[in-house]
Design an enzyme around this catalytic site. Structure first.
Site, PDB file in Angstrom:
ATOM      1  N   HIS A 102      89.372   4.697  17.524  1.00  0.00           N
ATOM      2  CA  HIS A 102      88.493   5.766  17.028  1.00  0.00           C
ATOM      3  C   HIS A 102      88.746   6.090  15.564  1.00  0.00           C
ATOM      4  O   HIS A 102      88.327   7.139  15.090  1.00  0.00           O
ATOM      5  CB  HIS A 102      88.660   7.024  17.897  1.00  0.00           C
ATOM      6  CG  HIS A 102      88.243   6.807  19.332  1.00  0.00           C
ATOM      7  ND1 HIS A 102      88.614   7.641  20.352  1.00  0.00           N
ATOM      8  CD2 HIS A 102      87.490   5.845  19.894  1.00  0.00           C
ATOM      9  CE1 HIS A 102      88.113   7.195  21.498  1.00  0.00           C
ATOM     10  NE2 HIS A 102      87.430   6.100  21.254  1.00  0.00           N
ATOM     11  N   CYS A 125      83.757   5.682   2.150  1.00  0.00           N
ATOM     12  CA  CYS A 125      82.327   5.689   1.872  1.00  0.00           C
ATOM     13  C   CYS A 125      81.656   4.822   2.935  1.00  0.00           C
ATOM     14  O   CYS A 125      82.086   3.696   3.190  1.00  0.00           O
ATOM     15  CB  CYS A 125      82.065   5.120   0.485  1.00  0.00           C
ATOM     16  SG  CYS A 125      80.297   4.759   0.238  1.00  0.00           S
ATOM     17  N   SER A 181      92.886  10.142  29.665  1.00  0.00           N
ATOM     18  CA  SER A 181      92.245  10.335  30.960  1.00  0.00           C
ATOM     19  C   SER A 181      91.546   9.055  31.405  1.00  0.00           C
ATOM     20  O   SER A 181      91.094   8.945  32.530  1.00  0.00           O
ATOM     21  CB  SER A 181      91.245  11.484  30.872  1.00  0.00           C
ATOM     22  OG  SER A 181      90.379  11.249  29.785  1.00  0.00           O
TER      23      SER A 181
HETATM   24 ZN    ZN Z   1      80.432   3.962  -1.918  1.00  0.00          ZN
END
Ligand code: ZN
Length: 253
Positions: free
Chosen positions: A126, A134, A201
């Site tokens: 994640h 960016c 979980s």
């Molecule tokens: Zn950029």
């Protein structure tokens, strides 16, 4: 087998660790709660009070980007002051002992890196919230820089020089799972002989597929989690105890 008590959990885990050559830990929010990082998904957690901002909404509106950064900076004290807990330190010890070829985490808090595991051996499903990127040119931005621009710019989220939006290096709801980390997590799961699911979980797919992948390829599966999970029945050991308490004996001094 569900360990009847903490002592049994620790001694059984100890045997499994002794007998394995490639251990892959898979960690979720539960390993970081003792470090002061809240479990966003838990009942009463942040996301049950504040709806998470979907990726498409972040892209669609300056207001949402501002709100996203406002929330992130509100959490900064939790993140910047957090230190690796007993679970992180135990896993770092196994890593230093050469038993852990790589670790897979759902966490975004950078605490495994801080515990001493090399960044290249950590697979972040994640992403990471301790820096920003960016979305167009992938240039990296430090949070201090974003925060400075944000507060000087009347709480308006800054953009990259290229015109792209700057976002924490996390995977938001609605954002595609990163391909390379998913592949590495699969490889690690397939090649290990002991898979340790810790503080997750195991409900979020596709991440929840890894324990089964490991099990199908012959690994032993250990689940350390306060609450029952869907995979407890197929696990070789289930410890429904405090993660820090179960793992503290494995910290090398
Ligand atoms: Zn950029």
């Amino acid at each position: 087998m569900i360990a009847p008590d903490l002592e049994t959990a620790i001694s059984r885990l100890s045997e499994l660790i002794e007998g394995s050559r490639a251990i892959v830990p898979f960690t979720g929010a539960g390993i970081s709660t003792e470090c002061g990082i809240p479990d966003f998904r838990s009942p009463g957690g942040l996301w049950t009070k504040n709806q998470p901002i979907q990726f498409e909404d972040f892209l669609a509106s300056q207001d949402m980007r501002n709100e996203s950064w406002r929330r992130r900076f509100a959490m900064e004290e939790n993140f910047s002051q957090a230190k690796p807990g007993r679970g992180h330190r135990a896993l770092a010890s196994l890593y230093r002992a050469g038993k852990v070829p790589g670790l897979v985490t759902q966490n975004i808090d950078n605490l495994h890196q801080e515990s001493g595991i090399a960044a290249r051996d950590i697979v972040e499903l994640h992403g990471n919230t301790r820096y920003a990127v960016c979305l167009d040119c992938t240039r990296r931005y430090e949070l201090a820089w974003v925060r400075d621009k944000f507060s000087r710019g009347n709480h308006c989220a800054p953009d990259c020089d290229c015109g792209g939006y700057i976002k924490t290096a996390t995977v938001s709801f609605g954002q595609a799972m990163p391909v390379e980390p998913m592949q590495r997590a699969e490889e690690l799961s397939r090649d290990c002989d002991l898979f340790l699911a810790i503080g997750s979980s195991l409900v979020v797919w596709p991440a929840a597929g890894f324990p089964l992948m490991a099990k199908r390829n012959g690994a032993a599966l250990v689940i350390i989690n306060r609450e029952p999970t869907e995979f407890d029945d197929v696990a070789d050991l289930v410890a429904r105890h405090d993660i820090g308490e179960v793992l503290a004996p494995f910290i090398a001094h």
